[in-house]
Design a protein around this motif. Structure first.
Motif, short mmCIF file in Angstrom:
data_model
loop_
_atom_site.label_atom_id
_atom_site.label_comp_id
_atom_site.label_asym_id
_atom_site.label_seq_id
_atom_site.Cartn_x
_atom_site.Cartn_y
_atom_site.Cartn_z
N GLY A 15 68.66 39.70 11.62
CA GLY A 15 69.94 39.09 11.95
C GLY A 15 70.01 38.69 13.42
O GLY A 15 68.99 38.72 14.13
N PRO A 16 71.19 38.32 13.91
CA PRO A 16 71.30 37.88 15.31
C PRO A 16 70.79 38.91 16.32
O PRO A 16 70.16 38.54 17.32
N ALA A 17 71.06 40.20 16.07
CA ALA A 17 70.59 41.22 17.01
C ALA A 17 69.06 41.29 17.01
O ALA A 17 68.43 41.30 18.08
N GLY A 18 68.46 41.32 15.82
CA GLY A 18 67.01 41.36 15.75
C GLY A 18 66.37 40.13 16.35
O GLY A 18 65.36 40.22 17.08
N GLU A 19 66.95 38.95 16.09
CA GLU A 19 66.41 37.72 16.65
C GLU A 19 66.45 37.74 18.18
O GLU A 19 65.52 37.26 18.85
N ASN A 20 67.52 38.28 18.74
CA ASN A 20 67.63 38.31 20.20
C ASN A 20 66.67 39.31 20.84
O ASN A 20 66.20 39.09 21.95
N VAL A 21 66.37 40.41 20.13
CA VAL A 21 65.31 41.29 20.64
C VAL A 21 63.99 40.53 20.69
O VAL A 21 63.25 40.58 21.69
N VAL A 22 63.67 39.81 19.61
CA VAL A 22 62.44 39.02 19.57
C VAL A 22 62.41 38.04 20.75
O VAL A 22 61.38 37.90 21.44
N ASP A 23 63.51 37.36 20.98
CA ASP A 23 63.58 36.38 22.06
C ASP A 23 63.23 37.02 23.40
O ASP A 23 62.43 36.47 24.18
N ARG A 24 63.78 38.20 23.67
CA ARG A 24 63.57 38.86 24.96
C ARG A 24 62.16 39.44 25.09
O ARG A 24 61.53 39.36 26.14
N THR A 25 61.67 40.05 24.03
CA THR A 25 60.33 40.66 24.14
C THR A 25 59.25 39.59 24.19
O THR A 25 58.26 39.73 24.93
N ARG A 26 59.42 38.49 23.45
CA ARG A 26 58.43 37.42 23.53
C ARG A 26 58.47 36.75 24.91
O ARG A 26 57.43 36.39 25.47
N ALA A 27 59.67 36.59 25.47
CA ALA A 27 59.77 36.00 26.81
C ALA A 27 59.08 36.87 27.85
O ALA A 27 58.59 36.36 28.87
N ALA A 28 59.00 38.18 27.59
CA ALA A 28 58.32 39.10 28.50
C ALA A 28 56.83 39.18 28.21
O ALA A 28 56.11 39.97 28.85
N GLY A 29 56.35 38.40 27.24
CA GLY A 29 54.92 38.38 26.95
C GLY A 29 54.46 39.45 26.00
O GLY A 29 53.24 39.67 25.85
N LEU A 30 55.39 40.12 25.31
CA LEU A 30 55.03 41.19 24.37
C LEU A 30 54.86 40.61 22.96
O LEU A 30 55.72 39.88 22.48
N SER A 31 53.76 40.96 22.30
CA SER A 31 53.57 40.51 20.92
C SER A 31 54.60 41.22 20.04
O SER A 31 54.85 42.41 20.19
N THR A 32 55.21 40.44 19.13
CA THR A 32 56.36 40.97 18.39
C THR A 32 56.30 40.54 16.94
O THR A 32 56.04 39.37 16.63
N ALA A 33 56.56 41.50 16.03
CA ALA A 33 56.68 41.22 14.60
C ALA A 33 58.12 41.47 14.17
O ALA A 33 58.77 42.42 14.62
N GLU A 36 62.04 41.19 7.67
CA GLU A 36 63.35 40.88 7.07
C GLU A 36 63.19 40.68 5.57
O GLU A 36 62.31 39.94 5.12
N ALA A 37 64.08 41.32 4.79
CA ALA A 37 64.02 41.22 3.34
C ALA A 37 64.83 40.06 2.80
O ALA A 37 64.58 39.59 1.68
N GLU A 38 65.82 39.60 3.55
CA GLU A 38 66.67 38.50 3.08
C GLU A 38 66.45 37.27 3.95
O GLU A 38 65.32 36.94 4.27
N LEU A 39 67.53 36.61 4.35
CA LEU A 39 67.43 35.39 5.14
C LEU A 39 67.37 35.72 6.63
O LEU A 39 68.15 36.54 7.13
N ILE A 40 66.47 35.07 7.34
CA ILE A 40 66.43 35.21 8.79
C ILE A 40 67.72 34.60 9.35
O ILE A 40 68.06 33.47 9.05
N GLY A 41 68.41 35.36 10.17
CA GLY A 41 69.73 34.96 10.65
C GLY A 41 70.79 35.94 10.21
O GLY A 41 71.84 36.05 10.83
N GLY A 42 70.52 36.64 9.11
CA GLY A 42 71.32 37.79 8.72
C GLY A 42 72.73 37.49 8.25
O GLY A 42 73.11 36.36 7.95
#
Length: 476
Positions: A15-33, A36-42
């Motif tokens: 969902g939005p919270a998970g997506e924003n974690v991805v945004d921040r960790t990828r921006a910091a150069g961290l590989s991220t997986a 999600e079982a349903e729709l991305i966006g939550g």
């Protein structure tokens, strides 16, 4: 499962919270997986904030237009239901998440479709839609962002009556002739507003004394008044004892305390949320399945240096914008720790502590009238031990409000800490009141002294001139 695939960060929930974690960790150069079982966006994107506001916007725009001389006759007719639902469908992407998936691809995140569960420290197992299994390992952090689901009470006949929850209401393909809504908080008030405007005969059944119990009392009173004027029936102090549906597609009978009944074509229960933590493997790391996940101010789970929880699941503030805010906090903290430093050592922005969750929490209820609040109510401030004063003003008496709409009705309140002379909270109720909120949020979050706010001059003629009137009233 095969050998674990390793990432710096694994995020459970898209969902939005998970997506924003991805945004921040990828921006910091961290590989991220992301798992999600349903729709991305939550929930927010498909069954909550976005579709509900798409349904509400035509209703509120028409209500505003009907208060404007020279325009009210042009909008005297009913809403075009098919167009409203099509507008809702457009904003949900017809319940397809291609856009979100494309964005994740563009930032280099890896998406795992399926049900994710913790498998002990720094491990997440994923069972895919075809039964395929993956094991993921996190070098630095696992972030739980699984959100909440609607909470239904245990009532005789409720399961068989197939009630709507917020999901069915926001994704409805038809407008029922009669809709009974059980609940008194945001979802109940907003969906009662939307379906009344779309032509349903809505009966709102509220167990408590009024609507919107987390806001100032006058907010719920004015929203209930608006619903009644729009044609809805609002009943407070009313408990539901049982529910009966007459056959697979028949009418629903709601049995109230004392034996009185209410009949409807559909029944919406909006009586709270419960965390989606019952089957995510919390027991494998010493936490309780099905419960909220307690976290510190940097959203790290207490007693687990590698585990974070953001968004509704930590129960700090069940709102999308707060979940995204927490995700930014957690992402920054994870990146700092991955770099080998303590977050607070490099935190000149205060970006590693979610202080807004308690000090400056904003919320808008998109009813007619709108209700908007930030910070503490008068009662909450007094319970917290502050020496406070509430300053009220008739929002309709502001020049900008009178020009905005004939017969504008509303109310504004600021709660002032008398010892420090700063604003602890503010509430605005009236058409377009939500647009006043960010100024109040800045005043509360920034602890701006009233002596400085006096020099923040509101433009004339706007509804924001209410700030001048509140400050004048405080100064006497």
């Amino acid at each position: 499962m095969t050998e674990a695939v390793e990432y710096d960060v694994v995020v459970l929930g898209g969902g939005p919270a998970g997506e924003n974690v991805v945004d921040r960790t990828r921006a910091a150069g961290l590989s991220t997986a992301l798992v999600e079982a349903e729709l991305i966006g939550g929930e927010c994107s498909y069954w909550a904030c976005v579709p509900s506001k798409a349904l509400l916007r035509p209703a509120l725009a028409r209500a505003d237009a009907r208060r404007v001389p020279g325009l009210r006759q042009a909008v005297a007719g009913p809403l075009d239901t098919a167009a409203v639902l099509a507008h809702r469908d457009y904003w949900t992407g017809d319940w397809k998440d291609d856009g979100q998936v494309d964005w994740l691809d563009s930032v280099g995140a890896h998406v795992y479709r399926g049900h994710g569960r913790l498998h002990g420290e720094r491990r997440v197992g994923v069972t895919g839609p075809e039964g395929e299994r993956h094991l993921l390992a996190a070098r630095h952090a696992v972030v739980v962002a699984t959100g909440t689901r609607p909470l239904l009470p245990e009532l005789p006949g409720l399961t068989g009556a197939r009630p709507w929850t917020s999901r069915e209401a926001t994704s409805a393909r038809h407008v029922p002739p009669r809709l009974a809504v059980v609940g008194g908080s945001v979802v109940a008030a907003e969906m009662a507003t939307a379906f009344t405007a779309l032509g349903s005969a809505v009966t709102l059944l509220v167990r408590g004394a009024g609507l919107l119990p987390r806001m100032e009392d006058f907010a719920g009173e004015l929203v209930a008044e608006g619903l009644r004027e729009a044609g809805a029936t609002v009943r407070t102090g009313t408990s539901v004892e049982a529910v009966v549906r007459d056959g697979p597609t028949g009418l629903v009978t709601v049995v109230l305390e004392g034996g009185e009944t209410v009949e409807a074509d559909e029944l919406l229960f909006a009586t709270g949320r419960t965390p989606r933590t019952d089957d995510i493997g919390l027991e494998t790391v010493g936490l309780t399945p099905g419960g909220w996940i307690p976290v510190d101010d940097d959203c790290r789970v207490r007693g687990h240096a590698w585990l974070y929880a953001v968004g509704d699941v930590n129960h700090r503030a069940l709102m999308t914008h707060q979940g995204k805010y927490q995700a930014r906090i957690a992402g920054a903290a994870i990146a700092a720790r991955a770099a080998g430093v303590q977050p607070l050592e490099t935190d000149r922005w205060g970006a590693h502590a979610a202080t807004a969750d308690t000090d400056a929490l904003p919320q808008v209820v998109f009813t007619d009238p709108e209700a908007a609040s930030v910070g503490l109510t008068l009662a909450a401030a007094e319970r917290a031990g502050h020496r406070v004063r509430a300053v009220d003003h008739d929002l309709g008496a502001v020049s900008g409000a009178g020009l905005y709409a004939d017969g504008y009705r509303g109310r504004a309140r600021m709660v002032v800490d008398l010892d420090r002379e700063v604003v602890l909270g503010a509430t605005f109720v009236g058409p377009a009141a939500g647009e006043l909120l960010h100024a109040a949020t800045i005043a509360v979050a920034g602890e701006v002294p009233l002596a400085r706010l006096w020099h923040a001059v509101p433009a004339f003629p706007t509804i924001s001139e209410v700030w001048l009137r509140l400050l004048e009233a405080y100064r006497g």
